[in-house]
Design a protein around this motif. Structure first.
Motif, PDB file in Angstrom:
ATOM      1  N   LEU A 150      20.953  31.387 -15.964  1.00  0.00           N
ATOM      2  CA  LEU A 150      20.298  30.384 -16.803  1.00  0.00           C
ATOM      3  C   LEU A 150      19.063  29.811 -16.119  1.00  0.00           C
ATOM      4  N   ALA A 151      19.170  29.494 -14.840  1.00  0.00           N
ATOM      5  CA  ALA A 151      18.033  28.921 -14.111  1.00  0.00           C
ATOM      6  C   ALA A 151      16.874  29.917 -14.035  1.00  0.00           C
ATOM      7  N   GLY A 152      17.173  31.170 -13.746  1.00  0.00           N
ATOM      8  CA  GLY A 152      16.123  32.189 -13.694  1.00  0.00           C
ATOM      9  C   GLY A 152      15.475  32.410 -15.052  1.00  0.00           C
ATOM     10  N   ALA A 153      16.285  32.397 -16.107  1.00  0.00           N
ATOM     11  CA  ALA A 153      15.753  32.604 -17.456  1.00  0.00           C
ATOM     12  C   ALA A 153      14.856  31.443 -17.873  1.00  0.00           C
ATOM     13  N   ILE A 154      15.268  30.218 -17.588  1.00  0.00           N
ATOM     14  CA  ILE A 154      14.443  29.061 -17.946  1.00  0.00           C
ATOM     15  C   ILE A 154      13.145  29.054 -17.142  1.00  0.00           C
ATOM     16  N   TRP A 155      13.237  29.369 -15.871  1.00  0.00           N
ATOM     17  CA  TRP A 155      12.054  29.397 -15.015  1.00  0.00           C
ATOM     18  C   TRP A 155      11.055  30.443 -15.523  1.00  0.00           C
ATOM     19  N   MET A 156      11.531  31.634 -15.859  1.00  0.00           N
ATOM     20  CA  MET A 156      10.628  32.664 -16.369  1.00  0.00           C
ATOM     21  C   MET A 156      10.082  32.310 -17.746  1.00  0.00           C
ATOM     22  N   THR A 157      10.876  31.629 -18.577  1.00  0.00           N
ATOM     23  CA  THR A 157      10.393  31.195 -19.884  1.00  0.00           C
ATOM     24  C   THR A 157       9.257  30.192 -19.734  1.00  0.00           C
ATOM     25  N   VAL A 158       9.392  29.266 -18.800  1.00  0.00           N
ATOM     26  CA  VAL A 158       8.327  28.296 -18.547  1.00  0.00           C
ATOM     27  C   VAL A 158       7.082  29.003 -18.022  1.00  0.00           C
TER      28      VAL A 158
ATOM     29  N   PHE B 269      13.024  33.625 -24.131  1.00  0.00           N
ATOM     30  CA  PHE B 269      14.155  32.752 -24.426  1.00  0.00           C
ATOM     31  C   PHE B 269      15.220  33.467 -25.240  1.00  0.00           C
ATOM     32  N   ILE B 270      14.805  34.345 -26.151  1.00  0.00           N
ATOM     33  CA  ILE B 270      15.741  34.986 -27.079  1.00  0.00           C
ATOM     34  C   ILE B 270      16.307  36.298 -26.526  1.00  0.00           C
ATOM     35  N   CYS B 271      15.481  37.096 -25.888  1.00  0.00           N
ATOM     36  CA  CYS B 271      15.875  38.465 -25.528  1.00  0.00           C
ATOM     37  C   CYS B 271      15.925  38.642 -24.010  1.00  0.00           C
TER      38      CYS B 271
ATOM     39  N   TYR C 297      13.641  41.468 -22.613  1.00  0.00           N
ATOM     40  CA  TYR C 297      12.237  41.079 -22.459  1.00  0.00           C
ATOM     41  C   TYR C 297      12.056  40.203 -21.230  1.00  0.00           C
ATOM     42  N   THR C 298      13.041  39.393 -20.909  1.00  0.00           N
ATOM     43  CA  THR C 298      12.961  38.552 -19.719  1.00  0.00           C
ATOM     44  C   THR C 298      12.854  39.413 -18.465  1.00  0.00           C
ATOM     45  N   ILE C 299      13.657  40.465 -18.397  1.00  0.00           N
ATOM     46  CA  ILE C 299      13.582  41.387 -17.254  1.00  0.00           C
ATOM     47  C   ILE C 299      12.246  42.112 -17.246  1.00  0.00           C
ATOM     48  N   TYR C 300      11.807  42.578 -18.423  1.00  0.00           N
ATOM     49  CA  TYR C 300      10.506  43.260 -18.524  1.00  0.00           C
ATOM     50  C   TYR C 300       9.370  42.335 -18.093  1.00  0.00           C
ATOM     51  N   TYR C 301       9.394  41.101 -18.568  1.00  0.00           N
ATOM     52  CA  TYR C 301       8.343  40.152 -18.223  1.00  0.00           C
ATOM     53  C   TYR C 301       8.345  39.853 -16.727  1.00  0.00           C
ATOM     54  N   GLY C 302       9.535  39.730 -16.143  1.00  0.00           N
ATOM     55  CA  GLY C 302       9.623  39.471 -14.707  1.00  0.00           C
ATOM     56  C   GLY C 302       9.084  40.616 -13.872  1.00  0.00           C
ATOM     57  N   ILE C 303       9.332  41.852 -14.317  1.00  0.00           N
ATOM     58  CA  ILE C 303       8.811  43.016 -13.588  1.00  0.00           C
ATOM     59  C   ILE C 303       7.309  43.153 -13.803  1.00  0.00           C
ATOM     60  N   LYS C 304       6.857  42.906 -15.047  1.00  0.00           N
ATOM     61  CA  LYS C 304       5.437  43.023 -15.372  1.00  0.00           C
ATOM     62  C   LYS C 304       4.607  42.011 -14.591  1.00  0.00           C
ATOM     63  N   ASN C 305       5.118  40.822 -14.413  1.00  0.00           N
ATOM     64  CA  ASN C 305       4.433  39.757 -13.679  1.00  0.00           C
ATOM     65  C   ASN C 305       5.211  39.409 -12.418  1.00  0.00           C
ATOM     66  N   PHE C 306       5.461  40.419 -11.602  1.00  0.00           N
ATOM     67  CA  PHE C 306       6.347  40.254 -10.459  1.00  0.00           C
ATOM     68  C   PHE C 306       5.808  39.263  -9.434  1.00  0.00           C
ATOM     69  N   ALA C 307       4.507  39.198  -9.264  1.00  0.00           N
ATOM     70  CA  ALA C 307       3.931  38.305  -8.249  1.00  0.00           C
ATOM     71  C   ALA C 307       4.264  36.844  -8.541  1.00  0.00           C
ATOM     72  N   GLU C 308       4.222  36.463  -9.820  1.00  0.00           N
ATOM     73  CA  GLU C 308       4.500  35.076 -10.180  1.00  0.00           C
ATOM     74  C   GLU C 308       5.981  34.805 -10.387  1.00  0.00           C
TER      75      GLU C 308
END
Length: 82
Positions: A12-20, A35-37, A40-51
């Motif tokens: 939950l903490a990782g998902a909220i942090w990445m959503t923000v 927030f929903i999928c 996509y959260t994993i994809y977004y985290g890999i796509k923007n891995f530096a942040e």
């Protein structure tokens, strides 16, 4: 059971942090998808891995803990469910 809840909190903490982070960088649509999928959260985290290095690690570690320590699987292990 406590490891399962620790995993849920990390997830939950990782998902909220990445959503923000998605809302700040890419706007509302990316934040809604994060927030929903979960995929996509994993994809977004890999796509923007530096942040999103730390929130992605938290999200994946929480997911692994939730899958490994699922309470409904305790009966199959032959042990006593707590």
């Amino acid at each position: 059971m406590s490891m399962y809840f620790l995993g849920a909190l990390l997830l939950l903490a990782g998902a909220i942090w990445m959503t923000v982070n998605a809302a700040k960088k890419d706007g509302a649509l990316a934040a809604i998808f994060c927030f929903i999928c979960g995929f996509y959260t994993i994809y977004y985290g890999i796509k923007n891995f530096a942040e999103n290095k730390i929130p992605l690690i938290m999200f994946v570690a929480g997911l692994v803990l939730c899958l490994v320590f699922r309470p409904d699987m305790a009966a199959l292990s032959g042990g006593v469910a707590i």
